[in-house]
Design a protein around this motif. Structure first.
Motif, mmCIF file in Angstrom:
data_model
loop_
_atom_site.group_PDB
_atom_site.id
_atom_site.type_symbol
_atom_site.label_atom_id
_atom_site.label_comp_id
_atom_site.label_asym_id
_atom_site.label_seq_id
_atom_site.Cartn_x
_atom_site.Cartn_y
_atom_site.Cartn_z
ATOM 1 N N LYS A 398 -29.682 -30.202 7.487
ATOM 2 C CA LYS A 398 -29.735 -28.731 7.582
ATOM 3 C C LYS A 398 -29.056 -28.070 6.383
ATOM 4 O O LYS A 398 -28.233 -27.145 6.527
ATOM 5 C CB LYS A 398 -29.108 -28.255 8.894
ATOM 6 N N ILE A 399 -29.381 -28.556 5.184
ATOM 7 C CA ILE A 399 -28.878 -27.962 3.951
ATOM 8 C C ILE A 399 -30.057 -27.707 3.017
ATOM 9 O O ILE A 399 -31.169 -28.184 3.263
ATOM 10 C CB ILE A 399 -27.837 -28.866 3.250
ATOM 11 N N GLU A 400 -29.823 -26.970 1.935
ATOM 12 C CA GLU A 400 -30.864 -26.693 0.957
ATOM 13 C C GLU A 400 -30.935 -27.817 -0.076
ATOM 14 O O GLU A 400 -29.907 -28.412 -0.434
ATOM 15 C CB GLU A 400 -30.604 -25.357 0.250
ATOM 16 N N PHE A 401 -32.138 -28.077 -0.569
ATOM 17 C CA PHE A 401 -32.330 -29.130 -1.564
ATOM 18 C C PHE A 401 -31.481 -28.852 -2.805
ATOM 19 O O PHE A 401 -30.839 -29.750 -3.363
ATOM 20 C CB PHE A 401 -33.812 -29.219 -1.953
ATOM 21 N N GLY A 402 -31.486 -27.597 -3.263
ATOM 22 C CA GLY A 402 -30.715 -27.234 -4.448
ATOM 23 C C GLY A 402 -29.221 -27.434 -4.266
ATOM 24 O O GLY A 402 -28.513 -27.819 -5.201
ATOM 25 N N ASP A 403 -28.728 -27.165 -3.044
ATOM 26 C CA ASP A 403 -27.302 -27.382 -2.774
ATOM 27 C C ASP A 403 -26.944 -28.856 -2.897
ATOM 28 O O ASP A 403 -25.879 -29.206 -3.431
ATOM 29 C CB ASP A 403 -26.959 -26.884 -1.365
ATOM 30 N N LEU A 404 -27.820 -29.720 -2.392
ATOM 31 C CA LEU A 404 -27.572 -31.155 -2.516
ATOM 32 C C LEU A 404 -27.561 -31.575 -3.980
ATOM 33 O O LEU A 404 -26.693 -32.349 -4.407
ATOM 34 C CB LEU A 404 -28.643 -31.933 -1.749
#
Length: 434
Positions: A398-404
């Motif tokens: 439940k996170i954004e791809f860019g954040d990862l």
């Protein structure tokens, strides 16, 4: 003419699979056949294709039985006790949870299937992260970095691709890389410690007292009916024996996995019906990987048989400054990070690596050394937007791809550099050729 055909074939292959016009499996078969016809090699296409397939047959057999073996061990419950132990140990301490996440991901990623590893690790750890209030980016980052390191195993994919593209033994690529991979593991655990300590300072330690920390019913097997808890010790001894003989080189890798799989199947599932069910449960994953390897045999067979790769390497060699040529192994290790990030593994290993390797041969750098160098960038590769399983991870977490990417890309680069420096220090591949 051959140089033009070779580069045109590689570029066409890369464009078609990167734009998703064709799957890698189809492109590896169709593209070289078309270009061989254009080059006037119609009469030799059959023998060249068969020669390429024959050379890759041992790699295909090894992958088939390696995937089946580790899938069998997961199904039987071999990895359940260490997973439960990790979950019991971490409790409510963010530091222990972070280190436990990395350790769990390293264990589960041994099967080489990223999607399965992500589902197991997130299902086990996300409730703890949510309960404690830890940042789920840390969890996702540690899981994908562990997957990148373990992806270097022969059954993980990149090592098999590099070995098949260069026609070298996968065990000759992998076994010398084990100490360097161990350095990468230590680096990952150090990162987990750092971020866990930072989260502990932010959140403190939560003492769980509602029974949720028991984890006695946790299993990583997706097939509860296939679990064999009474055979845990036997399966562990069999796996340790397999790893020991693999490192010692007692028998060729394909033979070792064939024997180990057969013994494991007889011990765990003596019933013929159960054996068929276990094979059928993992047939899709096996077919996808092994089919790709044999398709690669057609690509590399035509690329070599027509003389395209020789012509391409000579033209590339003419462009490389004399001072840079001896360092092609290091250059390959470094470019494996951005190349496998911006293009697929198939495009890099089957399109770019053979050309670099042919050029490196003029400086005394062997194909197996180039294969080892080429897998260094795998921790970065898994953060590429071209890797489908990574979307599964961010969705589950439940996170954004860019954040990862923002969190893990710099850490993945550091791990790749640590592995490369360790490999150079141990002489796994040379700093400079002749």
């Amino acid at each position: 003419m051959l140089t033009f055909l070779g580069f045109a074939m590689v570029i066409t292959f890369m464009v078609l699979i990167m734009t998703q016009r064709l799957s890698a499996l189809i492109a590896l078969i169709v593209i070289p056949v078309v270009f061989a016809l254009f080059g006037g090699f119609a009469g030799d296409i059959g023998p060249m294709m068969l020669q390429g397939i024959t050379k890759l047959a041992p790699t295909g057999v090894m992958l088939m039985f390696a995937i089946l073996y580790f899938a069998l061990m997961i199904d039987s419950g071999l990895f359940d006790p260490p997973v439960r132990f990790i979950l019991r140990m971490v409790k409510g301490d963010p530091l222990k949870i972070a280190v436990g996440t990395a350790a769990l991901a390293l264990i589960v990623s041994m099967d080489g299937d990223g999607a399965t590893s992500y589902m197991i690790c997130v299902a086990a750890m996300l409730p703890l992260y949510s309960r404690i209030g830890m940042n789920p980016r840390i969890m996702a980052g540690l899981i994908i970095l562990a997957g990148g390191i373990m992806n270097m195993t022969p059954w993980g994919g990149p090592t098999a691709r590099a070995a098949s593209a260069l026609h070298v033994d996968p065990s000759a690529v992998f076994v010398p890389m084990i100490p360097a991979m161990a350095v990468g593991v230590l680096g990952l655990l150090a990162m987990a410690y750092f971020y866990g300590k930072r989260e502990r300072a932010r959140l403190g330690v939560l003492h769980l007292a509602d029974g949720t920390e028991d984890h006695s019913d946790v299993t990583v097997s997706q097939y509860p009916e296939a679990r064999r808890p009474k055979l845990l010790l036997i399966n562990a001894m069999l796996t340790l024996g397999l790893m020991g003989t693999l490192i010692a080189g007692v028998l060729p890798l394909p033979v070792l996995f064939m024997i180990a799989f057969s013994i494991a199947m007889i011990i765990n599932y003596p019933c013929l019906k159960a054996q068929k069910e276990r094979v059928a449960a993992h047939a899709g994953n096996v077919l996808a990987v092994v089919g790709l390897i044999f398709a690669a045999g057609i690509f590399t067979g035509i690329l070599s048989g027509t003389g395209m790769v020789d012509a391409m390497s000579k033209s590339l060699l003419a462009l490389i400054p004399d001072a840079m040529g001896p360092y092609l192994a290091v250059v390959t290790a470094l470019v494996s990070m951005p190349f496998t990030f911006f293009m697929s593994n198939d495009a890099f290993y089957y399109g770019v690596l053979p050309v670099l390797t042919e050029a490196a041969g003029h400086y005394g750098i062997s194909p197996v050394e180039m294969a080892r160098a080429s897998i260094v960038g795998q921790p970065v590769h898994l953060l590429s937007p071209l890797v489908p399983s990574t979307y599964l991870l961010v969705g589950l977490a439940k996170i954004e791809f860019g954040d990862l990417q923002r969190f893990a890309l710099k850490l993945a680069t550091l791990i790749c550099l640590a592995i490369m420096l360790a490999a150079l220090a141990m002489g796994v591949f040379p700093l400079a050729g002749n």
